[in-house]
Design a protein around this motif. Structure first.
Motif, PDB file in Angstrom:
ATOM      1  N   GLU A  12       0.788  -0.998   0.047  1.00  0.00           N
ATOM      2  CA  GLU A  12       0.065  -0.036   0.012  1.00  0.00           C
ATOM      3  C   GLU A  12       1.023   1.311   0.064  1.00  0.00           C
ATOM      4  O   GLU A  12       0.432   2.144  -0.749  1.00  0.00           O
ATOM      5  CB  GLU A  12      -0.828  -0.051   1.186  1.00  0.00           C
ATOM      6  CG  GLU A  12      -2.308  -0.961   1.129  1.00  0.00           C
ATOM      7  CD  GLU A  12      -2.951  -1.067   2.498  1.00  0.00           C
ATOM      8  OE1 GLU A  12      -4.068  -0.920   2.035  1.00  0.00           O
ATOM      9  OE2 GLU A  12      -2.415  -0.781   3.472  1.00  0.00           O
ATOM     10  N   VAL A  13       1.759   1.388   0.789  1.00  0.00           N
ATOM     11  CA  VAL A  13       2.751   2.297   1.008  1.00  0.00           C
ATOM     12  C   VAL A  13       3.563   2.752  -0.308  1.00  0.00           C
ATOM     13  O   VAL A  13       3.746   3.643  -0.762  1.00  0.00           O
ATOM     14  CB  VAL A  13       3.847   2.466   2.141  1.00  0.00           C
ATOM     15  CG1 VAL A  13       4.844   3.392   2.132  1.00  0.00           C
ATOM     16  CG2 VAL A  13       2.873   2.425   3.375  1.00  0.00           C
ATOM     17  N   GLY A  23      -6.196  -7.762   1.188  1.00  0.00           N
ATOM     18  CA  GLY A  23      -6.763  -8.763   2.058  1.00  0.00           C
ATOM     19  C   GLY A  23      -5.714 -10.110   2.360  1.00  0.00           C
ATOM     20  O   GLY A  23      -4.941 -10.266   1.808  1.00  0.00           O
ATOM     21  N   PHE A  24      -6.514 -10.887   3.358  1.00  0.00           N
ATOM     22  CA  PHE A  24      -5.674 -12.040   3.768  1.00  0.00           C
ATOM     23  C   PHE A  24      -6.745 -13.330   3.643  1.00  0.00           C
ATOM     24  O   PHE A  24      -7.680 -13.133   4.144  1.00  0.00           O
ATOM     25  CB  PHE A  24      -5.236 -11.863   5.192  1.00  0.00           C
ATOM     26  CG  PHE A  24      -4.376 -10.433   5.339  1.00  0.00           C
ATOM     27  CD1 PHE A  24      -3.191 -10.600   5.048  1.00  0.00           C
ATOM     28  CD2 PHE A  24      -4.815  -9.603   5.839  1.00  0.00           C
ATOM     29  CE1 PHE A  24      -2.445  -9.151   5.171  1.00  0.00           C
ATOM     30  CE2 PHE A  24      -4.313  -8.227   5.951  1.00  0.00           C
ATOM     31  CZ  PHE A  24      -3.005  -8.105   5.649  1.00  0.00           C
ATOM     32  N   ILE A  25      -6.093 -14.235   2.981  1.00  0.00           N
ATOM     33  CA  ILE A  25      -6.800 -15.317   2.750  1.00  0.00           C
ATOM     34  C   ILE A  25      -5.905 -16.654   3.487  1.00  0.00           C
ATOM     35  O   ILE A  25      -4.982 -17.018   2.386  1.00  0.00           O
ATOM     36  CB  ILE A  25      -7.200 -15.774   1.366  1.00  0.00           C
ATOM     37  CG1 ILE A  25      -8.044 -14.721   1.029  1.00  0.00           C
ATOM     38  CG2 ILE A  25      -8.255 -17.060   1.270  1.00  0.00           C
ATOM     39  CD1 ILE A  25      -8.299 -14.550  -0.803  1.00  0.00           C
ATOM     40  N   GLY A  26      -5.903 -17.072   4.746  1.00  0.00           N
ATOM     41  CA  GLY A  26      -5.257 -17.997   5.010  1.00  0.00           C
ATOM     42  C   GLY A  26      -3.738 -17.511   4.861  1.00  0.00           C
ATOM     43  O   GLY A  26      -3.086 -16.402   5.499  1.00  0.00           O
ATOM     44  N   ARG A  30      -3.873 -11.029  -0.650  1.00  0.00           N
ATOM     45  CA  ARG A  30      -4.304 -10.801  -1.653  1.00  0.00           C
ATOM     46  C   ARG A  30      -4.341  -9.207  -2.021  1.00  0.00           C
ATOM     47  O   ARG A  30      -4.800  -8.338  -1.040  1.00  0.00           O
ATOM     48  CB  ARG A  30      -5.784 -11.262  -1.844  1.00  0.00           C
ATOM     49  CG  ARG A  30      -6.414 -10.682  -3.143  1.00  0.00           C
ATOM     50  CD  ARG A  30      -7.796 -11.547  -3.522  1.00  0.00           C
ATOM     51  NE  ARG A  30      -7.444 -12.573  -3.722  1.00  0.00           N
ATOM     52  CZ  ARG A  30      -8.355 -13.565  -4.495  1.00  0.00           C
ATOM     53  NH1 ARG A  30      -9.430 -13.366  -4.325  1.00  0.00           N
ATOM     54  NH2 ARG A  30      -7.975 -14.875  -4.740  1.00  0.00           N
ATOM     55  N   VAL A  31      -3.652  -8.689  -3.211  1.00  0.00           N
ATOM     56  CA  VAL A  31      -3.712  -7.375  -3.446  1.00  0.00           C
ATOM     57  C   VAL A  31      -4.628  -6.892  -4.589  1.00  0.00           C
ATOM     58  O   VAL A  31      -4.460  -7.504  -5.526  1.00  0.00           O
ATOM     59  CB  VAL A  31      -2.143  -6.802  -3.802  1.00  0.00           C
ATOM     60  CG1 VAL A  31      -2.179  -5.406  -4.151  1.00  0.00           C
ATOM     61  CG2 VAL A  31      -1.251  -7.382  -2.595  1.00  0.00           C
ATOM     62  N   GLY A  32      -5.606  -6.108  -4.258  1.00  0.00           N
ATOM     63  CA  GLY A  32      -6.684  -5.822  -5.400  1.00  0.00           C
ATOM     64  C   GLY A  32      -6.009  -4.476  -6.093  1.00  0.00           C
ATOM     65  O   GLY A  32      -5.437  -3.585  -5.508  1.00  0.00           O
ATOM     66  N   LEU A  33      -6.087  -4.562  -7.122  1.00  0.00           N
ATOM     67  CA  LEU A  33      -5.425  -3.381  -8.145  1.00  0.00           C
ATOM     68  C   LEU A  33      -6.510  -2.725  -8.667  1.00  0.00           C
ATOM     69  O   LEU A  33      -7.603  -3.100  -8.994  1.00  0.00           O
ATOM     70  CB  LEU A  33      -4.537  -4.158  -9.124  1.00  0.00           C
ATOM     71  CG  LEU A  33      -3.540  -4.943  -8.735  1.00  0.00           C
ATOM     72  CD1 LEU A  33      -2.558  -5.550  -9.957  1.00  0.00           C
ATOM     73  CD2 LEU A  33      -2.465  -4.298  -7.643  1.00  0.00           C
ATOM     74  N   VAL A  34      -6.024  -1.373  -8.984  1.00  0.00           N
ATOM     75  CA  VAL A  34      -6.954  -0.616  -9.510  1.00  0.00           C
ATOM     76  C   VAL A  34      -7.842  -0.874 -10.714  1.00  0.00           C
ATOM     77  O   VAL A  34      -8.815  -0.343 -11.194  1.00  0.00           O
ATOM     78  CB  VAL A  34      -6.254   1.023  -9.768  1.00  0.00           C
ATOM     79  CG1 VAL A  34      -5.858   1.371  -8.127  1.00  0.00           C
ATOM     80  CG2 VAL A  34      -5.220   0.894 -10.764  1.00  0.00           C
TER      81      VAL A  34
END
Length: 118
Positions: A12-13, A23-26, A30-34
């Protein structure tokens, strides 16, 4: 296993222009992109050092990019085996030059994503 919260914060920074959400899945970050795509950064809890960075763009342009070190025998001819890079599709596999260090690998992969999205 790497500190996922720390790596998410780093994403993020360092890449606010492309990172939309974290987000975190186990054992996966997970990094959602624009652009509506996402990257999963996964590290094995069972096999130390095993990882995969998977950028899912099928809904956007049909491409998939993945850097991993899963030792699939079909990729043995790749000079960096077991590390390899799926460059746009599952079958287009080339040498991987990304770091095996989780922090450096995350930064390198996000830099690559930034160059594709820009």
């Amino acid at each position: 296993m790497p500190d996922l919260a720390r790596l998410g914060n780093l994403a993020e920074v360092q890449f606010p222009e492309i990172v939309h959400s974290i987000g975190f899945i186990g054992n996966k970050l997970r990094v959602g992109l624009v652009d509506g795509s996402y990257i999963d950064f996964w590290w094995s809890e069972e096999i130390p050092g095993r990882f995969a960075y998977h950028w899912e763009r099928n809904a956007i342009d049909g491409t998939v990019y993945r850097h991993d070190n899963i030792p699939h025998l079909q990729w043995r001819p790749v000079s960096s085996f077991p590390r390899h890079f799926h460059a746009g599709s599952q079958q287009n596999v080339i040498e991987s030059t990304m770091s095996e260090d989780p922090e450096q690998g995350l930064l390198q992969f996000l830099l690559f994503a930034s160059s594709v999205i820009a």
